[in-house]
Design a protein around this motif. Structure first.
Motif, PDB file in Angstrom:
ATOM      1  N   VAL A 100       8.863  26.109 -23.954  1.00  0.00           N
ATOM      2  CA  VAL A 100       9.737  25.394 -23.025  1.00  0.00           C
ATOM      3  C   VAL A 100       9.795  23.929 -23.457  1.00  0.00           C
ATOM      4  O   VAL A 100       8.777  23.348 -23.847  1.00  0.00           O
ATOM      5  CB  VAL A 100       9.220  25.478 -21.572  1.00  0.00           C
ATOM      6  CG1 VAL A 100       9.996  24.534 -20.654  1.00  0.00           C
ATOM      7  CG2 VAL A 100       9.336  26.901 -21.042  1.00  0.00           C
ATOM      8  N   VAL A 101      10.992  23.345 -23.370  1.00  0.00           N
ATOM      9  CA  VAL A 101      11.179  21.909 -23.581  1.00  0.00           C
ATOM     10  C   VAL A 101      12.029  21.392 -22.426  1.00  0.00           C
ATOM     11  O   VAL A 101      13.071  21.974 -22.118  1.00  0.00           O
ATOM     12  CB  VAL A 101      11.887  21.604 -24.921  1.00  0.00           C
ATOM     13  CG1 VAL A 101      12.044  20.081 -25.093  1.00  0.00           C
ATOM     14  CG2 VAL A 101      11.132  22.207 -26.089  1.00  0.00           C
ATOM     15  N   GLU A 102      11.554  20.320 -21.790  1.00  0.00           N
ATOM     16  CA  GLU A 102      12.309  19.707 -20.691  1.00  0.00           C
ATOM     17  C   GLU A 102      12.348  18.197 -20.850  1.00  0.00           C
ATOM     18  O   GLU A 102      11.414  17.590 -21.390  1.00  0.00           O
ATOM     19  CB  GLU A 102      11.666  20.042 -19.334  1.00  0.00           C
ATOM     20  CG  GLU A 102      11.747  21.503 -18.948  1.00  0.00           C
ATOM     21  CD  GLU A 102      11.122  21.795 -17.596  1.00  0.00           C
ATOM     22  OE1 GLU A 102      10.661  20.842 -16.927  1.00  0.00           O
ATOM     23  OE2 GLU A 102      11.071  22.983 -17.204  1.00  0.00           O
ATOM     24  N   GLU A 103      13.435  17.590 -20.372  1.00  0.00           N
ATOM     25  CA  GLU A 103      13.508  16.133 -20.309  1.00  0.00           C
ATOM     26  C   GLU A 103      12.592  15.677 -19.185  1.00  0.00           C
ATOM     27  O   GLU A 103      12.619  16.240 -18.084  1.00  0.00           O
ATOM     28  CB  GLU A 103      14.945  15.685 -20.059  1.00  0.00           C
ATOM     29  CG  GLU A 103      15.238  14.254 -20.459  1.00  0.00           C
ATOM     30  CD  GLU A 103      14.885  13.255 -19.366  1.00  0.00           C
ATOM     31  OE1 GLU A 103      14.652  12.077 -19.675  1.00  0.00           O
ATOM     32  OE2 GLU A 103      14.868  13.665 -18.188  1.00  0.00           O
ATOM     33  N   VAL A 104      11.747  14.692 -19.462  1.00  0.00           N
ATOM     34  CA  VAL A 104      10.678  14.327 -18.539  1.00  0.00           C
ATOM     35  C   VAL A 104      11.208  13.841 -17.196  1.00  0.00           C
ATOM     36  O   VAL A 104      10.728  14.256 -16.131  1.00  0.00           O
ATOM     37  CB  VAL A 104       9.760  13.257 -19.180  1.00  0.00           C
ATOM     38  CG1 VAL A 104       8.892  12.576 -18.118  1.00  0.00           C
ATOM     39  CG2 VAL A 104       8.877  13.896 -20.234  1.00  0.00           C
ATOM     40  N   ALA A 369       2.444  14.369 -14.641  1.00  0.00           N
ATOM     41  CA  ALA A 369       1.623  13.254 -15.114  1.00  0.00           C
ATOM     42  C   ALA A 369       2.460  12.052 -15.519  1.00  0.00           C
ATOM     43  O   ALA A 369       1.988  10.910 -15.487  1.00  0.00           O
ATOM     44  CB  ALA A 369       0.763  13.702 -16.293  1.00  0.00           C
ATOM     45  N   ALA A 370       3.709  12.293 -15.899  1.00  0.00           N
ATOM     46  CA  ALA A 370       4.598  11.205 -16.309  1.00  0.00           C
ATOM     47  C   ALA A 370       5.397  10.624 -15.154  1.00  0.00           C
ATOM     48  O   ALA A 370       6.024   9.569 -15.302  1.00  0.00           O
ATOM     49  CB  ALA A 370       5.567  11.708 -17.384  1.00  0.00           C
ATOM     50  N   SER A 371       5.354  11.269 -14.009  1.00  0.00           N
ATOM     51  CA  SER A 371       6.225  10.858 -12.909  1.00  0.00           C
ATOM     52  C   SER A 371       5.642   9.691 -12.118  1.00  0.00           C
ATOM     53  O   SER A 371       4.439   9.462 -12.089  1.00  0.00           O
ATOM     54  CB  SER A 371       6.452  12.034 -11.950  1.00  0.00           C
ATOM     55  OG  SER A 371       5.296  12.273 -11.165  1.00  0.00           O
ATOM     56  N   ASP A 372       6.528   8.947 -11.475  1.00  0.00           N
ATOM     57  CA  ASP A 372       6.100   7.848 -10.604  1.00  0.00           C
ATOM     58  C   ASP A 372       5.382   8.369  -9.362  1.00  0.00           C
ATOM     59  O   ASP A 372       4.654   7.619  -8.703  1.00  0.00           O
ATOM     60  CB  ASP A 372       7.312   7.017 -10.180  1.00  0.00           C
ATOM     61  CG  ASP A 372       7.901   6.236 -11.342  1.00  0.00           C
ATOM     62  OD1 ASP A 372       7.163   5.986 -12.315  1.00  0.00           O
ATOM     63  OD2 ASP A 372       9.098   5.885 -11.289  1.00  0.00           O
ATOM     64  N   ALA A 423       0.994  21.530 -26.762  1.00  0.00           N
ATOM     65  CA  ALA A 423       1.780  21.112 -25.594  1.00  0.00           C
ATOM     66  C   ALA A 423       1.586  19.624 -25.395  1.00  0.00           C
ATOM     67  O   ALA A 423       0.461  19.126 -25.443  1.00  0.00           O
ATOM     68  CB  ALA A 423       1.344  21.873 -24.343  1.00  0.00           C
ATOM     69  N   GLY A 424       2.684  18.911 -25.170  1.00  0.00           N
ATOM     70  CA  GLY A 424       2.557  17.464 -25.001  1.00  0.00           C
ATOM     71  C   GLY A 424       3.885  16.790 -24.745  1.00  0.00           C
ATOM     72  O   GLY A 424       4.780  17.363 -24.125  1.00  0.00           O
ATOM     73  N   ILE A 425       4.007  15.566 -25.265  1.00  0.00           N
ATOM     74  CA  ILE A 425       5.218  14.775 -25.058  1.00  0.00           C
ATOM     75  C   ILE A 425       5.670  14.198 -26.391  1.00  0.00           C
ATOM     76  O   ILE A 425       4.876  13.996 -27.311  1.00  0.00           O
ATOM     77  CB  ILE A 425       4.981  13.628 -24.054  1.00  0.00           C
ATOM     78  CG1 ILE A 425       3.779  12.790 -24.502  1.00  0.00           C
ATOM     79  CG2 ILE A 425       4.791  14.156 -22.640  1.00  0.00           C
ATOM     80  CD1 ILE A 425       3.595  11.529 -23.698  1.00  0.00           C
ATOM     81  N   VAL A 426       6.956  13.929 -26.482  1.00  0.00           N
ATOM     82  CA  VAL A 426       7.519  13.355 -27.702  1.00  0.00           C
ATOM     83  C   VAL A 426       8.795  12.609 -27.339  1.00  0.00           C
ATOM     84  O   VAL A 426       9.531  13.022 -26.438  1.00  0.00           O
ATOM     85  CB  VAL A 426       7.803  14.459 -28.745  1.00  0.00           C
ATOM     86  CG1 VAL A 426       8.820  15.465 -28.229  1.00  0.00           C
ATOM     87  CG2 VAL A 426       8.263  13.863 -30.069  1.00  0.00           C
ATOM     88  N   ALA A 435       8.989  16.715 -22.607  1.00  0.00           N
ATOM     89  CA  ALA A 435       7.732  17.445 -22.459  1.00  0.00           C
ATOM     90  C   ALA A 435       7.951  18.831 -23.051  1.00  0.00           C
ATOM     91  O   ALA A 435       8.997  19.454 -22.816  1.00  0.00           O
ATOM     92  CB  ALA A 435       7.342  17.557 -20.986  1.00  0.00           C
ATOM     93  N   TYR A 436       6.981  19.300 -23.819  1.00  0.00           N
ATOM     94  CA  TYR A 436       7.160  20.576 -24.516  1.00  0.00           C
ATOM     95  C   TYR A 436       5.871  21.391 -24.463  1.00  0.00           C
ATOM     96  O   TYR A 436       4.774  20.849 -24.289  1.00  0.00           O
ATOM     97  CB  TYR A 436       7.549  20.341 -25.980  1.00  0.00           C
ATOM     98  CG  TYR A 436       6.420  19.749 -26.787  1.00  0.00           C
ATOM     99  CD1 TYR A 436       5.494  20.556 -27.431  1.00  0.00           C
ATOM    100  CD2 TYR A 436       6.243  18.368 -26.874  1.00  0.00           C
ATOM    101  CE1 TYR A 436       4.430  20.018 -28.141  1.00  0.00           C
ATOM    102  CE2 TYR A 436       5.187  17.811 -27.580  1.00  0.00           C
ATOM    103  CZ  TYR A 436       4.287  18.647 -28.211  1.00  0.00           C
ATOM    104  OH  TYR A 436       3.225  18.114 -28.890  1.00  0.00           O
TER     105      TYR A 436
END
Length: 466
Positions: A100-104, A369-372, A423-426, A435-436
């Motif tokens: 899965v890949v999503e825009e954060v 984890a990336a969200s406000d 799995a992580g971020i790029v 996020a992937y």
């Protein structure tokens, strides 16, 4: 003028901001470095007729310097078709794949290949354990190892579940870890002050209850993980290879030796439950949970992850057992909207071959984890190794097709026999933050599967997919 690919990549590395949501700003000051004396503070000699001096004009505030790094901005949301083509150009992993890949920021799904199917995640499961621990305890929480009075002539060493308690303090190290030697020095001072130089030593590891060894772990994992205890030193390996079979007893023995170095004789060592109102003698604290999480993720520390897993139950006021921890991680991740009914978690490290996690659950944790909305989870991101630079990704991304991911891809690795995952971020070339999660099970070739997840994440980094 044609610029070589290597030079282009170096230029990109030079300007890349690897942290997510972390902006380094130079701090300007509105204050002069020298004290200014106001007119009312100045005095004249008695009888003087000299006029009072005019007030000094206030100095203009110094201009704040420009930021060291520009703030992270939301880039354009990629086109899903282009993302899919970028990944497909890597080729097929020739295995069972959950991806899965999503825009954060928006959560827009950009790629999905059986992302809702439960697969064996290996150590990428540590992302779930880490997020749950931060949610349950908070990033600033510390674990305390104590020494208290026992029966007459006895003191008791009480484990507080510090996964990184050491035998000796390392001067000027960061983050500061609690040490047995510091604890012994404090204890010895108190004992000598009361006239005691000979004691019996009890030790109490009852904070965690139930089995120390997960029933779903094969017996040959004894070189991968220590029996989990609320009391150990040097991660249960202070006596050397492979690991301490009774880490609490080994920690008590290490403490006894430290006391003897501080001129306190220990005549007997035994297990002993400390009374709830026992008089405290000494204590040392762990590094904060956020630093523990970063260490666990950076190094893929199985032992640290299992200790955090037990703390989920303790934080909820439940016995610190495996069963209770399994119940709590489900509750905590459900609260973070990062759970699926198909998810099965049997341990905190990902060693269990009975774990099952859909790729979309890992991505949900990363996005939280990336969200406000969840700044308390930020260490899940800051703990991710950087490709080609640190931790478990330091020696990876060596294939020419993955080199462009160096310095740009951040990810948690997962490796078991028959499992390769990342799995992580790029951040993409045109600025999107993704996020992937790529989880491969039962590959025909383990090495090619490991290279595939590196190439696929690099494809995201190189993607100009508007």
């Amino acid at each position: 003028m044609r610029v070589s690919r290597t030079v282009r990549r170096r230029r990109r590395l030079a300007v890349a901001g690897l942290g997510v949501g972390l902006v380094l700003l130079g701090l300007g000051s509105a204050c002069s470095p020298f004290p200014q004396v106001s007119a009312t503070d100045q005095t004249q000699p008695p009888g003087s007729t000299a006029p009072a001096p005019s007030p000094t004009a206030a100095a203009k505030p110094a201009a704040a310097p420009a930021p060291v790094l520009k703030p992270v901005r939301k880039g354009p949301v990629p086109n899903p078709d282009r993302v899919a083509k970028a990944i497909e150009r890597v080729g097929s992993p020739k295995a069972e794949l959950g991806a899965v890949v999503e825009e954060v920021f928006t959560g827009k799904e950009l790629y999905d290949h059986d992302g809702d199917e439960p697969v064996l995640p290996a150590s990428t499961l540590k992302l779930l354990t880490s997020a749950a621990a931060l949610a349950a305890l908070g990033p600033d929480h510390e674990f305390t190892t104590r020494v208290v009075n026992g029966a007459k002539g006895q003191v008791i060493l009480v484990g507080g579940g510090d996964p990184y308690l050491t035998d000796k303090a390392v001067p000027d190290s960061y983050p500061v870890r609690g040490s047995i030697d510091d604890l012994a020095a404090q204890t010895a001072r108190k004992l000598r002050k009361s006239g005691q130089t000979t004691i019996k030593l009890g030790y109490d590891a009852s904070l965690f209850s139930g089995r120390a060894w997960n029933a779903t772990w094969p017996g040959n994992y004894s070189d991968q993980v220590t029996p989990t205890s609320a009391l150990w030193v040097n991660e249960g390996r202070h006596q050397g290879a492979p690991r301490d079979s009774d880490p609490a007893k080994a920690a008590a023995q290490a403490f006894a030796k430290a006391l003897e170095r501080h001129k306190i004789s220990v005549t007997k060592i035994s297990t002993q439950k400390a009374a709830a109102k026992a008089k405290p003698l000494a204590s040392v604290s762990s590094m904060p949970v956020e630093r523990i999480v970063e260490q666990v993720l950076l190094t893929s520390d199985n032992d640290g992850a299992e200790v955090l897993f037990r703390h989920l139950a303790v934080a909820a006021g439940e016995p610190g057992s495996i069963d209770e921890a399994q119940d709590e991680i489900k509750k905590l991740l459900t609260g973070l909207k990062a759970w699926d009914k198909k998810t099965e978690v049997h341990d905190g490290s990902g060693l269990s071959r009975e774990n099952r996690v859909p790729a979309e659950v890992l991505v949900a944790v990363l996005r939280a984890a990336a969200s406000d909305d969840h700044p308390e989870l930020r260490a899940v991101l800051t703990g991710l190794p950087v490709a080609g630079a640190e931790g478990t990704l330091r020696s990876r991304f060596t294939d020419p097709a993955a080199e462009d991911g160096i310095g740009f891809v951040r990810g948690k690795t997962g490796t078991l026999t028959g499992v390769q995952s990342l799995a992580g971020i790029v951040r993409t070339e045109d600025g999107a933050l993704l996020a992937y999660a790529f989880i491969i099970n039962e590959p025909k070739d383990e090495w090619l599967a490991r290279e595939w997840v590196a190439k696929a994440s690099t494809a995201l980094a190189r993607c100009g997919c508007k």
